[in-house]
Design a protein around this motif. Sequence first.
Motif, mmCIF file in Angstrom:
data_model
loop_
_atom_site.group_PDB
_atom_site.id
_atom_site.type_symbol
_atom_site.label_atom_id
_atom_site.label_comp_id
_atom_site.label_asym_id
_atom_site.label_seq_id
_atom_site.Cartn_x
_atom_site.Cartn_y
_atom_site.Cartn_z
ATOM 1 N N PHE A 157 -6.591 -7.484 5.274
ATOM 2 C CA PHE A 157 -7.007 -6.797 6.498
ATOM 3 C C PHE A 157 -6.859 -5.286 6.360
ATOM 4 O O PHE A 157 -7.714 -4.519 6.827
ATOM 5 N N VAL A 158 -5.770 -4.825 5.728
ATOM 6 C CA VAL A 158 -5.591 -3.387 5.517
ATOM 7 C C VAL A 158 -6.707 -2.843 4.623
ATOM 8 O O VAL A 158 -7.308 -1.799 4.914
ATOM 9 N N LEU A 159 -7.006 -3.540 3.545
ATOM 10 C CA LEU A 159 -8.051 -3.084 2.631
ATOM 11 C C LEU A 159 -9.432 -3.182 3.274
ATOM 12 O O LEU A 159 -10.317 -2.367 2.978
ATOM 13 N N ASN A 160 -9.643 -4.169 4.136
ATOM 14 C CA ASN A 160 -10.903 -4.254 4.884
ATOM 15 C C ASN A 160 -11.122 -3.024 5.735
ATOM 16 O O ASN A 160 -12.225 -2.479 5.809
ATOM 17 N N ALA A 161 -10.049 -2.592 6.428
ATOM 18 C CA ALA A 161 -10.148 -1.416 7.286
ATOM 19 C C ALA A 161 -10.509 -0.184 6.464
ATOM 20 O O ALA A 161 -11.363 0.621 6.867
ATOM 21 N N LEU A 162 -9.886 -0.033 5.305
ATOM 22 C CA LEU A 162 -10.189 1.109 4.439
ATOM 23 C C LEU A 162 -11.637 1.062 3.956
ATOM 24 O O LEU A 162 -12.337 2.079 3.941
ATOM 25 N N ALA A 163 -12.098 -0.130 3.573
ATOM 26 C CA ALA A 163 -13.456 -0.270 3.044
ATOM 27 C C ALA A 163 -14.514 0.045 4.097
ATOM 28 O O ALA A 163 -15.545 0.666 3.795
ATOM 29 N N LEU A 164 -14.262 -0.369 5.311
ATOM 30 C CA LEU A 164 -15.243 -0.159 6.378
ATOM 31 C C LEU A 164 -15.519 1.330 6.586
ATOM 32 O O LEU A 164 -16.654 1.734 6.852
ATOM 33 N N PHE A 165 -14.482 2.153 6.441
ATOM 34 C CA PHE A 165 -14.656 3.592 6.604
ATOM 35 C C PHE A 165 -15.127 4.271 5.318
ATOM 36 O O PHE A 165 -15.879 5.239 5.363
ATOM 37 N N ALA A 166 -14.688 3.767 4.162
ATOM 38 C CA ALA A 166 -14.937 4.470 2.899
ATOM 39 C C ALA A 166 -16.307 4.169 2.303
ATOM 40 O O ALA A 166 -16.936 5.060 1.711
ATOM 41 N N PHE A 167 -16.800 2.943 2.429
ATOM 42 C CA PHE A 167 -18.003 2.544 1.703
ATOM 43 C C PHE A 167 -19.273 3.298 2.125
ATOM 44 O O PHE A 167 -20.031 3.746 1.248
ATOM 45 N N PRO A 168 -19.592 3.424 3.428
ATOM 46 C CA PRO A 168 -20.834 4.141 3.776
ATOM 47 C C PRO A 168 -20.893 5.576 3.242
ATOM 48 O O PRO A 168 -21.924 5.960 2.674
ATOM 49 N N PRO A 169 -19.831 6.404 3.367
ATOM 50 C CA PRO A 169 -19.914 7.749 2.783
ATOM 51 C C PRO A 169 -20.100 7.725 1.265
ATOM 52 O O PRO A 169 -20.839 8.556 0.719
ATOM 53 N N ILE A 170 -19.430 6.789 0.585
ATOM 54 C CA ILE A 170 -19.592 6.682 -0.868
ATOM 55 C C ILE A 170 -21.031 6.309 -1.206
ATOM 56 O O ILE A 170 -21.640 6.861 -2.134
ATOM 57 N N GLY A 171 -21.590 5.368 -0.455
ATOM 58 C CA GLY A 171 -22.973 4.955 -0.694
ATOM 59 C C GLY A 171 -23.949 6.110 -0.534
ATOM 60 O O GLY A 171 -24.869 6.282 -1.350
ATOM 61 N N HIS A 172 -23.764 6.918 0.516
ATOM 62 C CA HIS A 172 -24.645 8.075 0.721
ATOM 63 C C HIS A 172 -24.440 9.118 -0.372
ATOM 64 O O HIS A 172 -25.408 9.730 -0.848
ATOM 65 N N ALA A 173 -23.190 9.331 -0.769
ATOM 66 C CA ALA A 173 -22.902 10.326 -1.809
ATOM 67 C C ALA A 173 -23.538 9.946 -3.136
ATOM 68 O O ALA A 173 -23.979 10.822 -3.895
ATOM 69 N N GLN B 258 -30.841 0.853 0.027
ATOM 70 C CA GLN B 258 -30.393 -0.132 1.006
ATOM 71 C C GLN B 258 -30.000 -1.443 0.316
ATOM 72 O O GLN B 258 -28.978 -2.051 0.644
ATOM 73 N N ASN B 259 -30.815 -1.863 -0.627
ATOM 74 C CA ASN B 259 -30.543 -3.113 -1.331
ATOM 75 C C ASN B 259 -29.270 -3.014 -2.168
ATOM 76 O O ASN B 259 -28.441 -3.932 -2.173
ATOM 77 N N GLN B 260 -29.094 -1.889 -2.856
ATOM 78 C CA GLN B 260 -27.899 -1.702 -3.684
ATOM 79 C C GLN B 260 -26.634 -1.692 -2.838
ATOM 80 O O GLN B 260 -25.643 -2.328 -3.183
ATOM 81 N N PHE B 261 -26.683 -0.966 -1.728
ATOM 82 C CA PHE B 261 -25.486 -0.868 -0.895
ATOM 83 C C PHE B 261 -25.137 -2.210 -0.270
ATOM 84 O O PHE B 261 -23.967 -2.591 -0.203
ATOM 85 N N GLY B 262 -26.161 -2.941 0.201
ATOM 86 C CA GLY B 262 -25.897 -4.249 0.797
ATOM 87 C C GLY B 262 -25.272 -5.202 -0.196
ATOM 88 O O GLY B 262 -24.328 -5.934 0.124
#
Length: 351
Positions: free
Chosen positions: A186-202, A207-211
């Motif tokens: 659950f702790v790592l889920n919370a971190l991933a939810l915030f971290a992944f979208p900015p990393i994907g944009h950077a 869309q397919n790769q990020f999904g």
Amino acid sequence: MRTVTTAPARPNRPTNVASEATATAAGPAGFWRGLHTPRRAFGREYRLSQVVFALVLGFCLTPWASPPLALALGLALAQTVGNPFSAQTKRLTPKLLQYSVIGLGFGMNAHAALQAGREGILFTVASLLGTLVLGYAVGKWLGLGRNLVHLISCGTAICGGSAIAAVGPVLRARDEEMSVALGTVFVLNALALFAFPPIGHALALTQNQFGLWCAIAIHDTSSVVGAAAAYGTQALQVATTVKLARALWIIPVSLGTALAFKQPGVKVKIPYFILGFIAAMLLNAFVPAIRPLAPFMTHLAKIGLTVTLFFIGAGLSTAAVRAVGVRPFVLGVVLWVVISVGSLYVIMHGA
């Protein structure tokens, strides 16, 4: 004869004493204590903490609340006011997530979902087996018990809390082991939810790769869907389909666990809600009468997902985080980083 002059006795100052008491009660400790003090209104007893919780929950039902924001609000509430309805939210969260996932099926394109499932099957098998093997090696090096290692490894490899909840009874794991494993993911889920979208944009991921990356590298379905929804509609479709196909591995992994750990006569929990997701997707694709309702069902599903993440955040108190301990958290982080970086490399290089 010497005259001794005595000073007049000081009169009592009830006003000052009362003001001092008020100041004390108005201090930080008094403020937090007041949030949990029972009060009565309209013949009912309530606490201000319950009012705060209800107000934040009401905000999560509005269009202004996104899944990451809902999770952040839940986390903030857990660390400050606390969750006055912890028993109820703990009971509602799994069901609400399952119904939300089924509702998302009405917004899926069946043909695109099938293609995404085909592309993700090799990633799923390779990452699942690799995570279980790596988890065993790292857990042994850290000196952790085999039950705890297997729970965290399964949670990372398949679908977080759902996998832990399914495999735990097969292992006959203790409550303490279940709590630590769930707290870790659950702790790592919370971190991933915030971290992944900015990393994907950077990294300019498509869309397919990020999904696809979300479905493989994030543990729980709720956080996968939340992160993918923040990235885009196509990413959401790919992530949801691949993640649910991945969740079906709960069944063979649970059966394999029973054999490997020599646990005869145990019952394996089948994730029936995945069948509901598939049914909703097929109804939307092949039953024209359903299509006008699809946008409404999808909208309700996204609201349900937002509320689910709020409940998850509200249940992640400081005590829950501390209970995880250092070594189990190290195992979870190592597995998460390896699978995240490894899958991202493969996805970006077009394998």
